[in-house]
Design a protein around this motif. Structure first.
Motif, PDB file in Angstrom:
ATOM      1  N   GLN B  82      -0.820  12.334  35.351  1.00 57.51           N
ATOM      2  CA  GLN B  82      -1.182  11.042  34.736  1.00 57.51           C
ATOM      3  C   GLN B  82      -2.089  10.326  35.723  1.00 57.51           C
ATOM      4  O   GLN B  82      -1.622   9.783  36.739  1.00 57.51           O
ATOM      5  N   LYS B  83      -3.370  10.302  35.418  1.00 61.93           N
ATOM      6  CA  LYS B  83      -4.360   9.832  36.382  1.00 61.93           C
ATOM      7  C   LYS B  83      -4.476   8.318  36.453  1.00 61.93           C
ATOM      8  O   LYS B  83      -5.040   7.778  37.408  1.00 61.93           O
ATOM      9  N   ASN B  84      -3.993   7.637  35.462  1.00 56.06           N
ATOM     10  CA  ASN B  84      -4.073   6.181  35.457  1.00 56.06           C
ATOM     11  C   ASN B  84      -2.698   5.594  35.140  1.00 56.06           C
ATOM     12  O   ASN B  84      -2.511   5.020  34.071  1.00 56.06           O
ATOM     13  N   PRO B  85      -1.733   5.712  36.019  1.00 52.75           N
ATOM     14  CA  PRO B  85      -0.366   5.334  35.688  1.00 52.75           C
ATOM     15  C   PRO B  85      -0.051   3.852  35.861  1.00 52.75           C
ATOM     16  O   PRO B  85       1.029   3.416  35.469  1.00 52.75           O
ATOM     17  N   THR B  86      -0.968   3.091  36.427  1.00 54.64           N
ATOM     18  CA  THR B  86      -0.685   1.683  36.674  1.00 54.64           C
ATOM     19  C   THR B  86      -0.494   0.951  35.358  1.00 54.64           C
ATOM     20  O   THR B  86      -1.419   0.859  34.549  1.00 54.64           O
ATOM     21  N   ALA B  87       0.701   0.445  35.118  1.00 55.44           N
ATOM     22  CA  ALA B  87       1.027  -0.220  33.858  1.00 55.44           C
ATOM     23  C   ALA B  87       2.434  -0.793  33.951  1.00 55.44           C
ATOM     24  O   ALA B  87       3.150  -0.583  34.937  1.00 55.44           O
ATOM     25  N   PHE B  88       2.811  -1.491  32.918  1.00 57.78           N
ATOM     26  CA  PHE B  88       4.166  -2.018  32.741  1.00 57.78           C
ATOM     27  C   PHE B  88       4.856  -1.102  31.744  1.00 57.78           C
ATOM     28  O   PHE B  88       4.354  -0.887  30.636  1.00 57.78           O
ATOM     29  N   TYR B  89       6.003  -0.520  32.141  1.00 53.58           N
ATOM     30  CA  TYR B  89       6.691   0.445  31.302  1.00 53.58           C
ATOM     31  C   TYR B  89       7.958  -0.184  30.740  1.00 53.58           C
ATOM     32  O   TYR B  89       8.785  -0.718  31.484  1.00 53.58           O
ATOM     33  N   LEU B  90       8.107  -0.063  29.437  1.00 57.83           N
ATOM     34  CA  LEU B  90       9.243  -0.662  28.748  1.00 57.83           C
ATOM     35  C   LEU B  90      10.067   0.410  28.057  1.00 57.83           C
ATOM     36  O   LEU B  90       9.534   1.282  27.381  1.00 57.83           O
ATOM     37  N   CYS B  91      11.370   0.298  28.213  1.00 55.28           N
ATOM     38  CA  CYS B  91      12.311   1.175  27.537  1.00 55.28           C
ATOM     39  C   CYS B  91      12.995   0.373  26.434  1.00 55.28           C
ATOM     40  O   CYS B  91      13.251  -0.836  26.599  1.00 55.28           O
ATOM     41  N   ALA B  92      13.273   1.003  25.315  1.00 57.21           N
ATOM     42  CA  ALA B  92      13.944   0.332  24.211  1.00 57.21           C
ATOM     43  C   ALA B  92      14.946   1.267  23.566  1.00 57.21           C
ATOM     44  O   ALA B  92      14.875   2.491  23.741  1.00 57.21           O
ATOM     45  N   SER B  93      15.869   0.699  22.828  1.00 58.54           N
ATOM     46  CA  SER B  93      16.817   1.507  22.074  1.00 58.54           C
ATOM     47  C   SER B  93      17.088   0.852  20.741  1.00 58.54           C
ATOM     48  O   SER B  93      16.849  -0.355  20.570  1.00 58.54           O
TER      49      SER B  93
END
Lengths: 112, 112
Positions: B82-93
């Motif tokens: 993953q060459k551009n991984p900078t981000a905000f990661y959200l998990c949901a259920s």
């Protein structure tokens, strides 16, 4: 393919005035529609949903949304905006495989 | 209190390194999801899982991997591919049916 559009990147409204955040959708079959709110560096919080029934849906914090099948819209509304309502708002549709498709978000700014 | 816990809140990745983001829920929800959030692009689905030991690719799965060995856990690995991984990661259920998704408070990933 299912999709959701939020045509406004930002909405500005004066405190005490009514607010509307727009959402249109494209689905096959019955739409399952949701509104969420996000505050900075936080996850999304559920506001309200439309599954079936009354076209006017009431949700949390005084928000409501109007489902319009002919216009394929699901606009979020509030009669009197508060400064604390300033946040990022997302419209979403759920498909039959339980995937959720989100709009690009609308930033609401309520001015004191 | 029931909810979703994401950890860590902030994560830094070096070039060529894999990193794993944790997501745990105690809501007894069947389905779990990973989203990536970039400014102005809304939420994009990476992977989702409806039952233990099964998961499906979302719209942007390349460079990511997941596992679902337990109902309450759905870790996401960001690989060096993953060459551009900078981000905000959200998990949901979510449950199946018409219930909304519940979100964790996110992990912000940056590159060193």
């Amino acid at each position: 393919a299912q999709s959701v559009a939020q045509p406004e990147d930002q909405v500005n409204v004066a405190e005490g005035n009514p607010l509307t955040v727009k959402c249109t959708y494209s689905v096959s079959g019955n739409p399952y529609l949701f509104w969420y709110v996000q505050y900075p560096n936080r996850g999304l919080q559920f506001l309200l949903k439309y599954i079936t029934g009354d076209n006017l849906v009431k949700g949390s914090y005084g928000f409501e949304a109007e489902f319009n099948k002919s216009q394929t819209s699901f606009h979020l509304k509030k009669p009197s905006a508060l400064v604390s309502d300033s946040a990022l708002y997302f419209c979403a549709v759920r498909d039959i495989t339980y995937k959720y498709i989100f709009g690009t978000g609308t930033r609401l700014k309520v001015l004191a | 209190d029931g909810g979703i816990t994401q950890s860590p809140k902030y994560l830094f990745r070096k070039e060529g390194q894999n990193v794993t983001l944790s997501c745990e829920q105690n809501l007894n929800h069947d389905a779990m999801y990973w989203y990536r959030q970039d400014p102005g692009q809304g939420l994009r689905l990476i992977y989702y899982s409806q039952i233990v030991n099964d998961f499906q690719k979302g719209d942007i799965a390349e460079g990511y991997s997941v596992s679902r060995e337990k109902k309450e856990s759905f870790p996401l690995t960001v690989t060096s591919a993953q060459k551009n991984p900078t981000a905000f990661y959200l998990c949901a259920s979510s449950m199946t049916g018409t219930q909304p998704q519940h979100f964790g408070d996110g992990t912000r990933l940056s590159i060193l």
